[in-house]
Design an enzyme around this catalytic site. Structure first.
Site, PDB file in Angstrom:
ATOM      1  N   SER A   1       0.829  -1.207   0.000  1.00 41.61           N
ATOM      2  CA  SER A   1       0.000   0.000   0.000  1.00 41.61           C
ATOM      3  C   SER A   1       0.870   1.266   0.000  1.00 41.61           C
ATOM      4  CB  SER A   1      -0.968  -0.052   1.187  1.00 41.61           C
ATOM      5  OG  SER A   1      -1.959   0.939   1.046  1.00 41.61           O
TER       6      SER A   1
ATOM      7  N   ASP B   1      -9.511  -4.166  -5.937  1.00 41.54           N
ATOM      8  CA  ASP B   1      -8.942  -2.990  -5.282  1.00 41.54           C
ATOM      9  C   ASP B   1      -9.112  -1.792  -6.206  1.00 41.54           C
ATOM     10  OD1 ASP B   1      -7.325  -1.141  -3.976  1.00 41.54           O
ATOM     11  OD2 ASP B   1      -5.516  -2.403  -3.997  1.00 41.54           O
TER      12      ASP B   1
ATOM     13  N   HIS C   1      -7.936  -4.764  -1.422  1.00 41.69           N
ATOM     14  CA  HIS C   1      -6.710  -4.020  -1.149  1.00 41.69           C
ATOM     15  C   HIS C   1      -5.904  -4.643  -0.003  1.00 41.69           C
ATOM     16  CE1 HIS C   1      -3.958  -0.702  -1.077  1.00 41.69           C
ATOM     17  NE2 HIS C   1      -4.202  -0.452   0.187  1.00 41.69           N
TER      18      HIS C   1
END
Ligand code: NAG
Ligand code: NAG
Ligand code: NAG
Ligand code: NAG
Length: 336
Positions: free
Chosen positions: A179, A276, A308
């Site tokens: 991320s 995502d 995600h």
């Protein structure tokens, strides 16, 4: 509402509903970034997720050993270090410098999800790992997180830390993250490519569910059903990096970075999740890198039906187990 959006909103709700109902009146609140933080006008910052920690250990399941170290005491930059079970000074192994995710606001190298993730990676990969605690926004707004990460990366090449000195093959250093940690990892690799002192060399870059954005929407990022997620993405950047030049800043939109081709890594593995909203950014990154003059090799893997950061958040699923295997073989590729 698209499936992606509804899953994402479900994630936001499941993260926040139980904790965010506070007895504050809305007039006391400066801003809220669901599911991460709430900032009050009196300066109080409340973190809703990512505050759990686990101590370093000898992991019973994997035999991976970890310990916490200080990189820079003045700046409070610290890290959790990992060595695999059979580490042996007469057989040097690669090094992974890892940057955790969670919006620049939350989590640490000691959070259970990241600690478990690195234990799993080291159970499969014969590497030493340094999981960096860069300082978090909003107390320490970006670019502080990038600067800390750069100091940490330079530190590993010059430190006296015995696990690093004794076991690491310095020709085989990798950076990676999930991320926003993948955002940091990418930006470190660009910085390596631009660094004229030449003290840092990278073999590979692993970007898991990378967090990039940009003014121009990709795919259905700006559809009506995604408005809530889109607003959250933009709110993250406004508050994590108040001085950012805008959503097309190269830190955030590498496709518009004139220095992208200088990326200082021979190979890149990009991992994206089918459900995502950031999925399109991963494909766009791969295309931008392939179309640039950069001479390395970039590969992308898409895990269908996943959300995600599934590899860190849902580690027992088949796709997460496969991600760890792919990550590990990327780190040990070509090793004799
Ligand atoms: C700041 O305001 C919040 C919400 O009203 C309150 O819960 C908190 O105790 C206050 N903190 C300080 C240091 O006054
Ligand atoms: C140093 O950083 C850690 C997180 O990495 C944090 O828990 C701690 O409170 C910080 N210490 C100081 C003095 O800011
Ligand atoms: C933004 O930039 C100005 C001018 O360089 C600086 O004074 C200020 O501290 C910066 N703000 C943040 C939050 O970094
Ligand atoms: C590109 O790299 C040069 C240094 O080689 C630097 O001066 C310039 O600011 C960089 N451009 C961007 C947009 O980061």
């Amino acid at each position: 509402m698209s499936k992606t959006t509804s899953l994402f909103i479900l994630f936001l709700l499941s993260h926040s509903l139980s904790t965010s109902i506070l007895t504050a009146s809305s007039s006391d609140i400066l801003y809220d970034i669901n599911p991460f933080i709430r900032v009050y006008k009196n300066g109080t910052i409340q973190r809703f997720i990512g505050t759990d920690i686990v101590p370093p250990s000898i992991d019973a399941k994997t035999g991976v050993q970890s310990k916490d170290i200080i990189i820079n005491p003045q700046l409070n930059i610290t890290a959790r270090l990992y060595v695999p079970k059979d580490a042996n000074p007469s057989f040097k192994i690669p090094l992974l410098v890892y940057f955790h995710g969670d919006g620049f606001f939350t989590e640490s190298a000691s959070s259970p999800s990241h600690h478990n993730h690195l234990n799993s990676v080291l159970a499969e990969a014969n590497v030493v790992a340094v999981s960096v605690n860069y300082r978090l926004a909003p107390e320490y707004p970006l670019p502080i997180g990038y600067q800390d990460s750069w100091l940490a990366l330079k530190w590993v090449f010059s430190c006296d830390e015995p696990w690093i000195k004794n076991y690491v093959a310095f020709g085989r250093v990798y950076v990676g993250g999930d991320s926003v940690g993948a955002n940091i990892a990418h930006n470190m690799a660009v910085r390596v490519g631009l660094d004229e002192t030449g003290g840092v060399l990278l073999n590979g870059l692993f970007l898991n569910c990378l967090h990039f954005w940009g003014k121009m929407p990709i795919g259905n990022e700006d559809s009506d059903s995604n408005i809530q997620v889109k607003n959250m993405m933009e709110s993250i950047w406004i508050h994590a990096y108040p001085n950012l030049t805008g959503l097309d800043d190269p830190l955030l939109n590498p496709g518009l970075d004139p220095n992208l081709s200088r990326l200082g890594s021979k190979k890149v593995l990009v991992y994206v999740a089918g459900n995502d909203i950031l999925n399109g950014r991963g494909w766009y990154y791969k295309e931008a890198l392939s179309n640039s003059k950069w001479s390395g090799v970039v590969k992308i893997v898409q895990a269908q039906g996943e959300e995600h950061d599934f590899g860190v958040r849902f580690p027992n699923t088949p796709n997460a187990i496969e991600l760890v295997k792919n990550f590990a073989s990327f780190l040990n590729e070509g090793q004799v």
